[in-house]
Design an enzyme around this catalytic site. Structure first.
Site, mmCIF file in Angstrom:
data_model
loop_
_atom_site.group_PDB
_atom_site.id
_atom_site.type_symbol
_atom_site.label_atom_id
_atom_site.label_comp_id
_atom_site.label_asym_id
_atom_site.label_seq_id
_atom_site.Cartn_x
_atom_site.Cartn_y
_atom_site.Cartn_z
ATOM 1 N N TYR A 118 0.819 -1.214 0.000
ATOM 2 C CA TYR A 118 0.000 0.000 0.000
ATOM 3 C C TYR A 118 0.852 1.262 0.000
ATOM 4 O O TYR A 118 2.022 1.247 0.358
ATOM 5 C CB TYR A 118 -0.994 0.003 1.162
ATOM 6 C CG TYR A 118 -0.427 0.273 2.534
ATOM 7 C CD1 TYR A 118 -0.400 1.562 3.053
ATOM 8 C CD2 TYR A 118 0.042 -0.756 3.339
ATOM 9 C CE1 TYR A 118 0.081 1.814 4.321
ATOM 10 C CE2 TYR A 118 0.521 -0.524 4.607
ATOM 11 C CZ TYR A 118 0.543 0.771 5.101
ATOM 12 O OH TYR A 118 1.024 1.012 6.361
ATOM 13 N N CYS A 119 0.208 2.337 -0.450
ATOM 14 C CA CYS A 119 0.818 3.667 -0.459
ATOM 15 C C CYS A 119 -0.290 4.680 -0.162
ATOM 16 O O CYS A 119 -1.297 4.332 0.451
ATOM 17 C CB CYS A 119 1.495 3.949 -1.808
ATOM 18 S SG CYS A 119 0.353 4.052 -3.198
ATOM 19 N N ARG A 120 -0.126 5.885 -0.604
ATOM 20 C CA ARG A 120 -1.117 6.920 -0.343
ATOM 21 C C ARG A 120 -2.400 6.677 -1.131
ATOM 22 O O ARG A 120 -3.492 6.713 -0.583
ATOM 23 C CB ARG A 120 -0.540 8.298 -0.679
ATOM 24 C CG ARG A 120 -1.507 9.431 -0.467
ATOM 25 C CD ARG A 120 -0.853 10.781 -0.790
ATOM 26 N NE ARG A 120 -1.850 11.831 -0.762
ATOM 27 C CZ ARG A 120 -2.560 12.215 -1.805
ATOM 28 N NH1 ARG A 120 -2.406 11.635 -2.972
ATOM 29 N NH2 ARG A 120 -3.450 13.184 -1.690
ATOM 30 N N VAL A 127 -3.976 4.483 1.444
ATOM 31 C CA VAL A 127 -4.308 5.063 2.743
ATOM 32 C C VAL A 127 -5.480 6.042 2.630
ATOM 33 O O VAL A 127 -6.301 6.131 3.547
ATOM 34 C CB VAL A 127 -3.062 5.756 3.352
ATOM 35 C CG1 VAL A 127 -3.419 6.598 4.549
ATOM 36 C CG2 VAL A 127 -2.030 4.705 3.746
ATOM 37 N N GLY A 135 -2.557 4.216 -4.056
ATOM 38 C CA GLY A 135 -2.583 2.968 -4.803
ATOM 39 C C GLY A 135 -1.740 2.962 -6.057
ATOM 40 O O GLY A 135 -1.578 1.926 -6.695
#
Length: 102
Positions: free
Chosen positions: A64-66, A93, A68
């Site tokens: 995951y990241c901010r 997120v 996608g």
């Protein structure tokens, strides 16, 4: 590469599944908000520095990241390095904050 929604991930966590999460964001992003897991920045993955993750090559890993997008990139790189079951967290997120922690 597979995708998972934040609701699917949360449901699996709530059911007691041991899910390996990998956060590919920068340090300051993780300090502001995180949903857990291993912190291994996208830049490290792009530089083929995956030693910390190599033990998970045959396991499901949710990246995951901010939003996608970076995690999608990380998934593609990890797959090319032989990781067998990488999963991108759709919306990252931002989606987690909106749909789970709201």
């Amino acid at each position: 590469m597979q995708q998972i929604t934040v609701k699917e991930l949360k449901s699996r966590q709530d059911a007691g599944e041991n899910i390996i999460l990998v956060d590919v964001r920068e340090d300051h992003e993780r300090e502001e908000y995180n949903i857990g897991g291993i912190h291994h920045k996208l830049g490290d993955i792009q530089n083929m520095d995956t030693e910390a993750l190599d033990g998970f090559k045959d396991k499901e890993i949710v990246i995951y990241c901010r939003s996608g997008k970076r995690s999608l990139n990380a998934c593609l790189i990890l797959e090319s390095l032989g990781f067998e079951n990488v999963v991108n967290l759709e919306g990252g997120v931002l989606a987690w904050k909106e749909e789970i922690d709201n």
